[in-house]
Design a protein around this motif. Structure first.
Motif, PDB file in Angstrom:
ATOM      1  N   MET A   1       0.844  -1.216   0.000  1.00  0.00           N
ATOM      2  CA  MET A   1       0.000   0.000   0.000  1.00  0.00           C
ATOM      3  C   MET A   1       0.878   1.266   0.000  1.00  0.00           C
ATOM      4  N   ARG A   2       1.790   1.363   0.989  1.00  0.00           N
ATOM      5  CA  ARG A   2       2.667   2.525   1.079  1.00  0.00           C
ATOM      6  C   ARG A   2       3.586   2.613  -0.139  1.00  0.00           C
ATOM      7  N   GLU A   3       4.020   1.434  -0.575  1.00  0.00           N
ATOM      8  CA  GLU A   3       4.910   1.414  -1.739  1.00  0.00           C
ATOM      9  C   GLU A   3       4.199   1.909  -2.994  1.00  0.00           C
ATOM     10  N   LYS A   4       2.918   1.517  -3.113  1.00  0.00           N
ATOM     11  CA  LYS A   4       2.136   1.945  -4.279  1.00  0.00           C
ATOM     12  C   LYS A   4       1.984   3.473  -4.251  1.00  0.00           C
ATOM     13  N   LEU A   5       1.683   4.005  -3.052  1.00  0.00           N
ATOM     14  CA  LEU A   5       1.544   5.447  -2.867  1.00  0.00           C
ATOM     15  C   LEU A   5       2.852   6.152  -3.243  1.00  0.00           C
ATOM     16  N   HIS A   6       3.962   5.541  -2.812  1.00  0.00           N
ATOM     17  CA  HIS A   6       5.270   6.111  -3.096  1.00  0.00           C
ATOM     18  C   HIS A   6       5.522   6.182  -4.597  1.00  0.00           C
ATOM     19  N   THR A   7       5.156   5.085  -5.266  1.00  0.00           N
ATOM     20  CA  THR A   7       5.352   5.028  -6.716  1.00  0.00           C
ATOM     21  C   THR A   7       4.577   6.138  -7.417  1.00  0.00           C
ATOM     22  N   ILE A   8       3.326   6.354  -6.945  1.00  0.00           N
ATOM     23  CA  ILE A   8       2.490   7.370  -7.590  1.00  0.00           C
ATOM     24  C   ILE A   8       3.000   8.783  -7.278  1.00  0.00           C
ATOM     25  N   ILE A   9       3.286   9.045  -6.005  1.00  0.00           N
ATOM     26  CA  ILE A   9       3.629  10.418  -5.592  1.00  0.00           C
ATOM     27  C   ILE A   9       5.065  10.800  -5.911  1.00  0.00           C
ATOM     28  N   PHE A  10       6.000   9.894  -5.669  1.00  0.00           N
ATOM     29  CA  PHE A  10       7.407  10.282  -5.784  1.00  0.00           C
ATOM     30  C   PHE A  10       8.062   9.907  -7.111  1.00  0.00           C
ATOM     31  N   GLU A  11       7.445   9.025  -7.877  1.00  0.00           N
ATOM     32  CA  GLU A  11       8.065   8.646  -9.147  1.00  0.00           C
ATOM     33  C   GLU A  11       7.197   9.053 -10.322  1.00  0.00           C
ATOM     34  N   ALA A  12       7.777   9.081 -11.485  1.00  0.00           N
ATOM     35  CA  ALA A  12       7.027   9.489 -12.663  1.00  0.00           C
ATOM     36  C   ALA A  12       7.214   8.492 -13.795  1.00  0.00           C
ATOM     37  N   ASP A  13       7.596   7.270 -13.443  1.00  0.00           N
ATOM     38  CA  ASP A  13       7.849   6.268 -14.476  1.00  0.00           C
ATOM     39  C   ASP A  13       6.561   5.560 -14.887  1.00  0.00           C
ATOM     40  N   THR A  14       5.674   5.351 -13.900  1.00  0.00           N
ATOM     41  CA  THR A  14       4.402   4.686 -14.223  1.00  0.00           C
ATOM     42  C   THR A  14       3.428   5.722 -14.771  1.00  0.00           C
ATOM     43  N   LYS A  15       2.320   5.187 -15.398  1.00  0.00           N
ATOM     44  CA  LYS A  15       1.309   6.074 -15.966  1.00  0.00           C
ATOM     45  C   LYS A  15       0.642   6.898 -14.870  1.00  0.00           C
ATOM     46  N   ALA A  16       0.273   6.249 -13.766  1.00  0.00           N
ATOM     47  CA  ALA A  16      -0.396   6.927 -12.649  1.00  0.00           C
ATOM     48  C   ALA A  16       0.516   7.988 -12.035  1.00  0.00           C
ATOM     49  N   GLY A  17       1.795   7.651 -11.906  1.00  0.00           N
ATOM     50  CA  GLY A  17       2.755   8.582 -11.318  1.00  0.00           C
ATOM     51  C   GLY A  17       2.912   9.829 -12.168  1.00  0.00           C
ATOM     52  N   LYS A  18       2.971   9.638 -13.496  1.00  0.00           N
ATOM     53  CA  LYS A  18       3.127  10.784 -14.380  1.00  0.00           C
ATOM     54  C   LYS A  18       1.879  11.665 -14.344  1.00  0.00           C
ATOM     55  N   LEU A  19       0.696  10.993 -14.364  1.00  0.00           N
ATOM     56  CA  LEU A  19      -0.569  11.723 -14.312  1.00  0.00           C
ATOM     57  C   LEU A  19      -0.628  12.562 -13.044  1.00  0.00           C
ATOM     58  N   PHE A  20      -0.227  11.972 -11.906  1.00  0.00           N
ATOM     59  CA  PHE A  20      -0.228  12.695 -10.629  1.00  0.00           C
ATOM     60  C   PHE A  20       0.629  13.956 -10.713  1.00  0.00           C
ATOM     61  N   ASP A  21       1.823  13.799 -11.299  1.00  0.00           N
ATOM     62  CA  ASP A  21       2.739  14.940 -11.387  1.00  0.00           C
ATOM     63  C   ASP A  21       2.205  16.037 -12.295  1.00  0.00           C
ATOM     64  N   VAL A  22       1.606  15.634 -13.420  1.00  0.00           N
ATOM     65  CA  VAL A  22       1.078  16.642 -14.345  1.00  0.00           C
ATOM     66  C   VAL A  22      -0.053  17.410 -13.677  1.00  0.00           C
ATOM     67  N   ILE A  23      -0.988  16.673 -13.002  1.00  0.00           N
ATOM     68  CA  ILE A  23      -2.102  17.349 -12.298  1.00  0.00           C
ATOM     69  C   ILE A  23      -1.545  18.284 -11.225  1.00  0.00           C
ATOM     70  N   LEU A  24      -0.559  17.807 -10.472  1.00  0.00           N
ATOM     71  CA  LEU A  24       0.050  18.622  -9.415  1.00  0.00           C
ATOM     72  C   LEU A  24       0.613  19.931  -9.974  1.00  0.00           C
TER      73      LEU A  24
END
Lengths: 263, 263, 263, 263
Positions: A1-24
């Motif tokens: 769970m925490r790792e998934k959150l980390h991937t989304i918030i702190f990384e931009a390699d996955t699709k979800a992570g990149k989307l999060f960064d662009v919205i931010l």
């Protein structure tokens, strides 16, 4: 769970992570524009409540994001006291402080520094290396820049005092600090014109200061340029030929350019 | 027939082609001067009808030229949507639009971009290579310039807000956008003087901004300079490997750096 | 006789020749200062006759010198139509013309160009080579500077017209030529402030123009710098090793740095 | 005894010596700030006696230090007439002179030059070498800068006179010296705006001057940059020939370029 959150918030390699960064990034940009517009009297009077609502929504979102970041990392303290951790906190604090102290609200524009997170989205080797090369050149020339700034400081104090003695208070040279301010304005070729020499001697010294400023501007350019050119080259050539052990090959070299041996 | 037209209009190697280009350039230059003069109230009132006639004559000529260009090329669509094709259209459109919407007429100065066609007349290897080297240096340093602009943007927003909080509205710092405008004016060393800090703290921060601007100006110069020097050197190495026929070797290379073959 | 005159006037190797040149330079300097002071109303009113006498004395001396130069050379016409010959004539003409046409007198400051004769006194290899290197760098980058100026001209016309359409005549943007003048003032970071944008849109575009100007200034610096560095290096290395025939030796090399053979 | 004093005052390697230098620097900094504040009318009126006391205390301390320096060195005259010896004397003299002549007091800010002593505290190889490299680059390009300044001087005199003839006294071009002052303000891109051309011809010439200034600024940058890059490279080659022990070889040299011996 925490790792998934980390991937989304702190990384931009996955699709979800990149989307999060662009919205931010868009959220940061819009919230900065809102804070800016609020400072314009005519706009803040007409749309007072709307701006308040938008500002608090963004602060709520950024607070959520800040908490999520603390949860997502294994060592929360390390994040909190990191450069971006402090910036993240500073970008939500002013809105809350604004409840108690008026005027501090505008400080939320400090969140513009968060825009530098764009590097993560553009996490392409070329951008990172571009920033690194730039950074490297600046660090390498740091000492020379300190030496340069000290020399300029002495020059500015002496010239500023001379102008204070030569010029009259009517022309705006009312005190030494003010004359030094004028000297900096002139030496950097900014030249507002709110203070300008009136006497012949003052204008002659001003002309000399301008010519000096013109010559001095070459120094930092020369320093950074040379340092940059050096760091630029040094990042290319590191490998030595295993055959003749000569160096100086380009990054894309596959064979030694001196003896033809495989690198 | 179409090929002959193409030779005259699109090439400058023949006598007729060069003559066409020289006449075209003069026509563009004169028509820009006329549009400029029309915007001067005293002139446009005195010579209203003369200017109208000249302007419509040039628009008629340029329209003819535009049609001729479409006829002359084999693939008209490719020309129409090319950089010069769009500029050619944009330089005649405003005059026609001026019949329906007033004020758009001045937009015809966009035809000044057509002056860049001078390269075709000067179609000398040296000029083309000069433009290419310049272009190459700018493209190579594009990424670094983006990184640089983002950092400057953050800096300008934060410093501008600080000045807004420090200075009074009486000095001209009435809103954050206006303070940011002032910061850009100061950082780039333009310094109009329409807005100038009045308080001691404001003048101190202004001095720091100027010194920063003085140091920052070295960065783009260093970047382009280094990139330019590099692209300048790479134009020296023109020999291709006789083995794998790849280019880009240094001047002192004796063996191909890609396949190891003797150069 | 003529040869002796030539040695004194045109050369600076002998003692008499050097003395002549030093006296001439001081005479030029003083006469320029006199012409300058004459233009100051308060001084010219107080010392009208003194200035007249000094000015005519210098003109008489320079006329004598001009005649002596014509006598001293074997081919007078070649001297008269040379660069310095024309400058020498132009520096005495305005005083004589001043007898018939008023206002032309100040043109005598053209004699300041004669100060460049200082090179002959300083006829030291290092100064001449310094000027040559500089000249060489400027000539080599001439083409690139022409390309650069054409691009800047197009940019300035288009941006100036946009500002004319955006801004109001009240802010000073009364015509396209005036807006173009403002654009040049801003792009070169001079920034007088006599014309300054008032609208939000105008200030935004102005900010963009300043940032562009900031970036553009890197281009000529990069060009001349690179060219200068090249010409600086190329003057050093020309000789090839007679043994291994490799090039790239320094000027002070006596032995080949690659094979150790005598150069 | 004298040697111990010398170690403390003139060197910064021992703990006592470093402490002395740090205290001295702070004393200089504070005394400069006091002199500056004294020039601000409102402050000097409110704290007149306090400032007087502080200023005289510092002058007393610096006088003690000056005497100690004279005692500490073996050849006092050599120190007194050295660069720092003169600066040390000049930084205490104005306060004493202020007893007899009013207005000279502010000259004590000349002690800001003493701040350059910071180099001794930072006596780290890198700082010294940074200053040396900078110094070396400036000395090497000195001749070229003289040539450059002479050319700029001629240009400025001729352009300034032209502007004087073109523009009206109403626009501020009241005399040739004043027009030359304006030309320097414009050419160096300072641009105060206290004097600005009003006529069309004047604005056209002003535009040309700005573009020239834009191009000229590249020259000193190019000179210092190239010189700096060269001196930067030459510091790399530190190996001396084992045969003739001469230095200055390139990094890729395998044989001494002076005697041909193997390196």
């Amino acid at each position: 769970m925490r790792e998934k959150l980390h991937t989304i918030i702190f990384e931009a390699d996955t699709k979800a992570g990149k989307l999060f960064d662009v919205i931010l990034l868009w959220a940061i940009l819009i919230s900065i524009v809102v804070v800016m517009l609020e400072s314009v009297v005519s706009i803040s009077e007409a749309y007072n409540s709307e701006i308040k609502i938008i500002e608090w929504s963004f602060t709520f979102l950024f607070t959520l994001e800040y908490i999520a970041r603390i949860i997502a990392v294994k060592k929360p303290l390390k994040y909190i006291f990191s450069f971006y951790g402090i910036i993240d906190l500073l970008s939500i604090l002013p809105t809350f402080l604004g409840l108690f102290i008026s005027g501090t609200h505008s400080l939320s524009v400090i969140r513009s520094i968060r825009l530098l997170r764009i590097f993560r989205i553009l996490k392409l080797a070329r951008y990172v290396s571009a920033a690194q090369t730039l950074n490297q050149a600046l660090i390498a020339s740091k000492n020379k820049i300190i030496v340069f700034l000290f020399a300029v400081m002495s020059l500015v104090i002496v010239l500023g005092t001379l102008m204070y003695l030569i010029e009259t208070p009517e022309a705006g040279f009312t005190s030494i600090p003010r004359s030094i301010y004028w000297t900096i304005v002139t030496l950097t070729t900014v030249g507002y014109g709110d203070i300008a020499p009136q006497t012949v001697l003052g204008q002659t010294l001003a002309s000399i200061i301008m010519i000096i400023g013109y010559a001095i501007i070459a120094v930092p350019t020369g320093i950074v340029g040379a340092e940059y050119a050096k760091s630029n080259t040094s990042t290319i050539s590191t490998q030595a030929c295993p055959n003749c052990s000569r160096e100086g090959h380009d990054d894309d070299s596959e064979f030694c350019k001196f003896c033809g041996g495989k690198l």
